[in-house]
Structures are given as structure tokens and as C-alpha cells.
Design a protein around this motif. Structure first.
Motif, PDB file in Angstrom:
ATOM      1  N   SER A 435       0.832  -1.209   0.000  1.00  0.00           N
ATOM      2  CA  SER A 435       0.000   0.000   0.000  1.00  0.00           C
ATOM      3  C   SER A 435       0.861   1.251   0.000  1.00  0.00           C
ATOM      4  CB  SER A 435      -0.933   0.007   1.212  1.00  0.00           C
ATOM      5  OG  SER A 435      -0.202  -0.073   2.424  1.00  0.00           O
ATOM      6  N   ASP A 436       2.078   1.167   0.552  1.00  0.00           N
ATOM      7  CA  ASP A 436       2.967   2.331   0.566  1.00  0.00           C
ATOM      8  C   ASP A 436       3.398   2.738  -0.835  1.00  0.00           C
ATOM      9  OD1 ASP A 436       4.334  -0.147   0.488  1.00  0.00           O
ATOM     10  OD2 ASP A 436       6.195   0.792   1.130  1.00  0.00           O
ATOM     11  N   GLU A 439      -1.254   2.751  -2.904  1.00  0.00           N
ATOM     12  CA  GLU A 439      -2.530   3.280  -2.415  1.00  0.00           C
ATOM     13  C   GLU A 439      -2.628   4.786  -2.534  1.00  0.00           C
ATOM     14  OE1 GLU A 439      -5.595   2.434   1.303  1.00  0.00           O
ATOM     15  OE2 GLU A 439      -3.431   2.297   1.651  1.00  0.00           O
ATOM     16  N   HIS A 440      -1.511   5.492  -2.414  1.00  0.00           N
ATOM     17  CA  HIS A 440      -1.542   6.958  -2.425  1.00  0.00           C
ATOM     18  C   HIS A 440      -2.087   7.517  -3.731  1.00  0.00           C
ATOM     19  CE1 HIS A 440       1.926   7.417  -5.175  1.00  0.00           C
ATOM     20  NE2 HIS A 440       2.345   6.295  -4.619  1.00  0.00           N
ATOM     21  N   ARG A 443      -4.748   3.446  -6.262  1.00  0.00           N
ATOM     22  CA  ARG A 443      -4.705   2.115  -6.851  1.00  0.00           C
ATOM     23  C   ARG A 443      -5.005   1.053  -5.791  1.00  0.00           C
ATOM     24  NH1 ARG A 443       0.939   2.400  -9.923  1.00  0.00           N
ATOM     25  NH2 ARG A 443       0.209   0.549 -11.061  1.00  0.00           N
ATOM     26  N   SER A 444      -5.309  -0.139  -6.254  1.00  0.00           N
ATOM     27  CA  SER A 444      -5.732  -1.226  -5.377  1.00  0.00           C
ATOM     28  C   SER A 444      -4.583  -2.216  -5.189  1.00  0.00           C
ATOM     29  CB  SER A 444      -6.935  -1.933  -5.996  1.00  0.00           C
ATOM     30  OG  SER A 444      -6.532  -2.620  -7.172  1.00  0.00           O
ATOM     31  N   PRO A 445      -4.748  -3.215  -4.319  1.00  0.00           N
ATOM     32  CA  PRO A 445      -3.687  -4.227  -4.155  1.00  0.00           C
ATOM     33  C   PRO A 445      -3.335  -4.946  -5.455  1.00  0.00           C
ATOM     34  CG  PRO A 445      -5.253  -4.382  -2.357  1.00  0.00           C
ATOM     35  CD  PRO A 445      -5.840  -3.408  -3.348  1.00  0.00           C
ATOM     36  N   LYS A 581      -9.764  -3.684  -2.504  1.00  0.00           N
ATOM     37  CA  LYS A 581      -9.142  -2.456  -1.993  1.00  0.00           C
ATOM     38  C   LYS A 581      -8.286  -2.818  -0.796  1.00  0.00           C
ATOM     39  CE  LYS A 581     -13.227  -1.238   0.781  1.00  0.00           C
ATOM     40  NZ  LYS A 581     -14.249  -0.199   1.044  1.00  0.00           N
ATOM     41  N   PHE A 582      -7.428  -1.907  -0.412  1.00  0.00           N
ATOM     42  CA  PHE A 582      -6.512  -2.198   0.685  1.00  0.00           C
ATOM     43  C   PHE A 582      -7.277  -2.362   1.994  1.00  0.00           C
ATOM     44  CE2 PHE A 582      -3.460  -0.397  -2.323  1.00  0.00           C
ATOM     45  CZ  PHE A 582      -2.437  -1.336  -2.216  1.00  0.00           C
ATOM     46  N   HIS A 584      -7.452  -2.354   5.954  1.00  0.00           N
ATOM     47  CA  HIS A 584      -6.817  -1.769   7.117  1.00  0.00           C
ATOM     48  C   HIS A 584      -7.513  -2.287   8.372  1.00  0.00           C
ATOM     49  CE1 HIS A 584      -4.205   0.732   4.711  1.00  0.00           C
ATOM     50  NE2 HIS A 584      -5.250   1.114   3.981  1.00  0.00           N
TER      51      HIS A 584
END
Length: 713
Positions: A435-436, A439-440, A443-445, A581-582, A584
Motif C-alpha cells: 500500500s505504501d 494506495e496513495h 490504486r488497489s492491491p 481495496k486495501f 486496514h
């Protein structure tokens, strides 16, 4: 010869003949050369009579599909200005759909005349050769693309996050398979055979990613050593299937293979090479683009156009900044989707495709063209996010439509299981889908294509059997291939009969494969890693077309295959492993959640993460009931109870010592159930107790039900 039409480019059959059209901005004359059916005897020459907007064209009445042809292109011989026209060289049509005959290495293939010159002379390539190259060249063949007689191929459209990629070589996969007829082995047809498809289905593969299948050639320095370019990253025809993979010589064999794979639920992704061609640097041969319009097709050194910009490391770089070159690539991609039925592409050295005059740009013309294309914007697009040019490493910087080969996942997993220190935070990032990195930008995994090995480098078994590369067979004095592989041999370099070392290597194979298939992102399995395939320590087997690289079906590790199939089965059964999606650490009972614990069962804190010598970790992935792994009457909650979440718990011990693990204190409905362990390849279900012991370099995966995601915090 009649005037014909400037569009479409290439050779196009109709009821009356064949239209020919070829782009060249700087040519003064283009001559069509017609050959007999064998492609060996030149029968006639026809000067293309018209040039419309830099496209030369003509219509040959009475011509039919099957006609063999090539081009001779006239223009200035001015290498210092970037022009290398030489009508003595027969050239391939960039839009040719089929090539016939072989290229025979000969000085005539080179547009310059090296004879009589000092090989070290800086003037080596400035004298034009007058030797005819036609006797030594492969030829183009006209193909009728009338699709009326071909059954349509229905796209599968498997969601990317649910995709499991199997990277494979067409020949290497089937060449030694005893269940396939000898005359089919090594061909597209072999991949469509029931034995091949049954094996892929047994594993649970959803997509094959084929090493280059567009027509490619071997470099002269390889043929001089009796070797060949096995991998195929040396393209010369972007529309033509590689002839050696055609069993019957019919290009639609490829299409038939795609259709059969689709019927089995397996997509086809092509590894494509649009960053450079087989013509090499200024001292390379003239097969096509160089002689048609060198200054348009290639990126040249603006200070001295005699030389090429070599951002690819292969001698030249295609100039996608030129509209006609961009059109060529886009037309090629659409052809493989619309005519041949493929489902996506992996772009070799993709940074080269996104270079503008000032460097890499995620808004480059090629990327914009893909994004707006009504066909290509809906297929799978995968980037190898680097080249060797300035600023070439661009992992995480591609447009939304792209996924990317994640070498940081590869290196982190290798180093973690090797026992390197200080890797817990990095491991967590990679396992979480990076994600680092992605995700910013929204974008997805699935932007992360995770892999442990690929065609380029050690096989998985060799990664765990060799400390150093062993590439002497390549004839480059062991100087080729990656130097830093993050590999280990665990006591003996190469093969051994030591049972302890063999057991350790077997566990490490299972550890790495487990992390590959349980991590967030899209897993890519390299063909043979699930079988225990070895290349005897060769980590750059690009020129080894022999049993060293071919999968030996008689020696498959069936136990390891079963372990991988079990992992894929678990991945498919627990959709939170394939999140859109990521994930958390959610407080909601309706959302999946990730949580990390120490081996003592404590929630990870900053001090835990900073323990650089700690090589153990527990993670829990939970998901609401709509993400079921399994449901039985015994584990269904009673009326009025809270709805439990399905959960996977993974214990990791990358240390060289055994450790006791405590299960986190979570509200569970029943004891954790062991789904698999890397200590054994067997699929055993055992009830877990309050403590669980993991031997050195091993992992355990458990299933359970917990009552609320918020209780993980």
C-alpha cells in the motif's frame, strides 16, 4: 501495379488481389519483392506507385494469400544523419502476420561493409554494403484475415484481484511431457492439449503469461557459440506468431490454443517486447525497421544520430514518440486482442515505453493512447517498471490502468526467509499488498504483481540451493546474470544427499510459496517452481534451449504440486485474500481487517516492529460472513449470538531456531484449525492449543471464527 490504398498498413487480401502499404518518411522509393512459395527464389519486383502522407502503397491484382514477399527501400545512406537506407537488403514488413523460412547468419544481413576495415575502427559502419541479403532472410507471407470461418473467442474477464498468473515458456512447458504427442510438443498446440490444460486446472491457475511469442531472432554472438535466444526477448515481428511454435505452420494455431484455454477458464497474457528490436545497435543487422526508416523508428542520439539511445540495454530503443511508431504498437496490441483473443499484456522494460524527450512520464503518449482505446483499456496491462536509462526505476509510478511487477516483494520475501535482520516492517508492507507504493495514487492491491521468482533469475529450488550463479554454459565466463540474488544454499552448494539440508530447502520452498499465495496483490507463479525444477544454478538461462530449462515431467515433485494446489484452493475460498481495496484495521464488523501480533500473542507496537533481530510474526486476516472460507452446522452461531467473522491466522518463524507461539487472545467461536504447515507437505487438520511450536524456518496457517473486527485492536 495499381495505386492501391494507404490503409490499412501491411498486406490486405480482397477478392481481386492484395493491397500493400508501408510507412517510411524518408524513403525515395519502395520496391515490393515477390518470392516463390518456399521464399527462396525472387520472382518479381514492383515499385509501389503512390505515397500518401508518408505511406507507400500499391495494389497487386491477382495476388492471393500465401504470397511471399519483402521490401527493398531506397533513400539516403547517411549514418551520421541517422539514415541507413540500402536497397540491397531485403526487409520485413513491420505489419507482416506470418514469416516463413529462417534467417541465416551472414555478413550480407548488415547494411554496412565491414570487410577490409579494422574491426576497431570508428568508421566501421559508414561504408554501404552492396551484397544482396535476400538469400539469407526470412520472408513475409500474405495471410487472409477474413474471420468469417473462425469461431468467436469469448473473453473471460476474470477480475484482476482474483487472477493467479502462471508465467511459462511455450516450448519449455511441454517439450518433455510424455502425455503429449511428440510432434506437438513445444508448440502452441501442445499448450491447448488436454494434458496441459488438466495440469493447469489441477493447480488452479486462472491465467498463463507466455514469454514472448511474437516473431523473434537469435543474436549473432549466440549462434556463433551454437546457442540461441530461448526466452525470445529479441522481437522482429510484432504481429507474427513465432514460427517455431507453429506445429502446422498456420498462425491460427495460436488462436485455437487461446480458445481451448478460455473454455477451461484460463486467460492468456502475452509478454511483449516493444522497447527494442532484434536489429541491435549501429553495428547490428538490417532486418526491417533500420532499413525502412531508421530515423523514425528508433530513438537516436541527437548530438550524433549515427548512434542509438540505449535505454533498454539491447542496443536500440523504439521511438514511441513518433506517431507512426506509436500507431504500429497500438495496432499490434489490438490485433492480438481482437484477432487472436488474448486477455492482456506484460510490457517488458515498460519504462522505455513511457519516455518522453525529458524522461519517464506516467502521462506519456503511449499510456494516454492505451487509456482512451476502446479495446485495450479493458484488458490486463502489466508493466515491468524499469529500464536501464536515467531514472529508469519507476515502481509505483504507473497510471491507474497498470499493474506492476513488484521486485520489492520478491526481494523482501527472499531476504526475510533467508533470515536477514530488521525486515519485519518491510515484510508487513509487502504482504499487505504494498500500500505504501500504490494506495496513495488511488490504486488497489492488484496493482502489485507479486512474485518470488520469474524466468529471469534462479528457479525457486535453485534460490535455496545455490549461493552463487553458475552460468558457464552461457559462454560468458560466468559474468552474466544477476549478482545479488538474496539466495542461500543452507550448507552445500547445489545438489546434496544431506537429509537435513533437503528438509530445510523443502520447508523454504513451502514458506515462500505460501507467502506468495497468501499475500494481498496478484500472485505470479513461475512455471516449474511448483515441481522442484532446477537449472543447476544458472540464473540467466536465456540461451539454453535444452533440458536444462525444459520442465521434466518425469521428475515432478507431486507432493509440492499438491501443496501449491492447496494454497490456491485456500486463496480462492477466502476472498479477503483477493481484496479489491486495501484492507486496514477496521472497527466495522462488515469490513475485512488486518492485524499483526508478536509470537507472544501481543498486538504489535512500535517497539515490537523495531526489534531488528526478531524474525517471527503473527498476522490475522478477518472478514465478514460474506467472505466465507467454510461453513458447517457445527460452527454456525446460535440464534441471538453475534455474527462471527471468518479469520485466517498465519504464524511465521524465519529464525534458525524453533519458537513457541501463543495464539492472540481473541473471542473465538471454536479452537483454531490448522489448514497447512510448511513443516510438512501433507494437508493435515489439527486442533491448535494455547501454544504452538514452529520449528526453524517454518510457518503455520490456521482458520477460525472471531466475533468482531474491532476486538483485534
Amino acid at each position: 501495379m495499381l495505386a492501391g490504398k494507404p490503409s490499412p498498413l501491411g498486406s490486405t487480401v480482397d477478392d481481386g488481389g492484395v493491397n500493400f502499404a508501408i510507412f517510411s518518411a524518408h524513403a525515395t522509393q519502395v520496391v515490393l519483392c515477390v518470392f516463390d512459395q518456399s521464399g527462396t527464389k525472387e520472382l518479381a519486383q514492383y515499385s509501389l506507385p503512390q505515397c500518401t502522407r508518408q505511406v507507400w502503397h500499391g495494389y497487386l491484382a491477382g495476388a492471393q494469400a500465401g504470397l511471399c514477399y519483402g521490401y527493398r527501400v531506397y533513400g539516403p545512406w547517411e549514418p551520421e544523419l541517422g539514415h541507413r537506407f540500402n536497397p540491397n537488403k531485403l526487409l520485413l514488413d513491420p505489419y507482416a502476420k506470418k514469416l516463413v523460412g529462417e534467417v541465416i547468419e551472414h555478413p550480407a544481413l548488415y547494411a554496412y561493409e565491414p570487410n577490409g576495415h579494422d574491426p576497431k575502427s570508428l568508421m566501421l559502419d559508414l561504408t554501404m554494403s552492396d551484397t544482396d541479403s535476400a538469400p539469407f532472410m526470412t520472408k513475409c507471407q500474405v495471410v487472409d484475415l477474413n474471420m468469417a470461418h473462425l469461431a468467436p473467442i469469448t473473453a473471460l474477464n476474470t477480475p484482476l484481484e482474483q487472477t493467479i498468473i502462471y508465467e511459462m515458456h511455450v516450448k519449455g512447458f511441454s517439450q518433455l511431457n510424455p502425455e503429449i504427442s511428440p510432434h506437438l510438443r513445444g508448440s502452441f498446440s501442445a499448450l491447448g492439449e488436454p494434458a496441459s490444460i488438466a495440469y493447469l486446472q489441477q493447480l488452479g491457475i486462472t491465467a498463463v503469461e507466455l514469454l514472448p511469442v511474437q516473431a523473434f531472432l537469435s543474436e549473432a554472438f549466440l549462434t556463433a557459440k551454437g546457442l540461441s535466444n530461448y526466452w525470445g526477448y529479441n522481437s522482429i515481428g510484432f504481429f507474427a506468431p513465432h514460427s517455431a511454435y507453429l506445429n502446422r505452420g498456420d498462425i491460427f494455431e495460436f488462436r485455437e490454443m487461446v480458445s481451448k484455454l478460455h473454455q477451461a477458464g484460463i486467460e492468456v497474457i502475452l509478454d511483449v517486447v516493444y522497447n527494442h528490436t532484434a536489429e541491435g545497435n549501429e553495428l547490428g543487422p538490417s532486418y526491417s525497421f533500420r532499413g525502412i526508416d531508421n530515423a523514425s523508428y528508433y530513438r537516436l542520439n541527437q548530438a550524433n544520430p549515427r548512434y542509438y539511445l540505449n535505454d533498454t540495454g539491447c542496443g536500440n530503443t523504439l521511438n514511441l514518440n513518433h506517431p507512426q511508431v506509436l500507431t504500429l504498437v497500438m495496432d499490434s496490441l489490438r490485433y492480438w486482442v481482437q484477432v487472436m483473443g488474448v486477455d492482456g499484456f506484460r510490457f517488458d522494460l515498460a519504462t522505455s515505453l513511457g519516455r518522453e524527450a525529458y524522461g519517464f512520464d506516467k502521462g506519456a503518449g503511449f499510456f494516454d493512447a492505451l487509456a482512451q482505446d476502446p479495446v485495450l483499456s479493458h484488458v490486463k496491462l502489466i508493466a515491468e517498471p524499469w529500464d536501464i536509462g536515467p531514472g529508469g526505476y519507476q515502481l509505483g509510478n504507473y497510471p491507474l490502468a497498470f499493474s506492476e511487477w513488484n521486485d520489492r516483494f520478491r526481494d523482501t520475501m527472499r531476504r526475510f526467509w533467508r533470515g536477514d535482520i530488521g525486515l519485519l516492517p518491510e515484510f508487513a508492507h509487502r504482504f499487505h499488498g504494498s500500500s505504501d507504493l500504490f494506495e496513495h495514487s488511488g490504486r488497489s492491491p492488484s496493482a502489485s504483481i507479486n512474485f518470488i521468482t520469474s524466468h529471469d533469475g534462479f528457479t525457486l529450488l535453485d534460490l535455496l540451493s545455490y549461493q552463487d550463479r553458475h552460468n558457464l554454459d552461457n559462454g560468458e565466463k560466468n559474468r552474466d546474470g544477476h549478482q545479488e540474488n538474496f539466495s542461500a544454499n543452507y550448507g552445500v552448494e547445489g545438489s546434496t544427499s544431506d537429509k537435513n539440508i533437503l528438509a530445510c530447502r523443502a520447508r523454504q520452498q513451502r514458506n515462500l510459496l505460501s507467502c506468495l499465495l497468501l499475500s494481498q496483490g496478484v500472485p505470479m507463479l513461475c512455471a516449474g517452481d511448483e515441481t522442484g525444477h532446477s537449472q543447476q544454478g544458472n540464473n540467466n538461462a536465456y540461451c539454453q534451449d535444452n533440458p536444462l530449462t525444459w520442465l521434466d515431467w518425469q521428475e515432478f515433485d507431486q507432493t509440492l504440486i499438491g501443496f501449491v494446489a492447496r494454497l490456491i484452493e485456500i486463496r480462492k475460498a477466502f476472498p479477503a485474500l483477493c481484496a479489491q481495496k486495501f484492507i486496514h484495521n477496521s472497527q466495522s464488523s462488515t469490513e475485512p481487517s488486518f492485524a499483526w501480533f508478536s509470537r507472544q500473542g501481543e498486538v504489535m507496537t512500535k517497539s515490537h516492529w523495531s526489534e531488528c533481530h526478531n524474525k517471527t510474526l503473527i498476522l490475522v486476516l478477518s472478514a465478514p460472513k460474506e467472505y466465507p472460507l467454510q461453513q458447517t452446522e457445527a460452527n454456525q452461531p446460535s440464534s441471538g449470538e453475534l455474527e462471527p467473522q471468518q479469520a485466517l491466522l498465519l504464524m511465521l518463524n524465519a529464525d534458525d531456531s524453533a519458537h513457541e507461539f501463543a495464539f492472540p487472545q481473541l473471542a473465538t467461536l471454536a479452537p483454531w484449525q490448522c489448514l497447512l504447515s510448511s513443516e510438512t507437505a501433507a494437508n493435515e487438520d489439527v486442533d491448535a492449543t494455547a501454544q504452538y511450536s514452529l520449528m526453524p524456518r517454518s510457518l503455520g496457517l490456521f482458520y477460525g471464527q472471531i466475533y468482531q473486527a474491532g476486538e483485534l485492536n
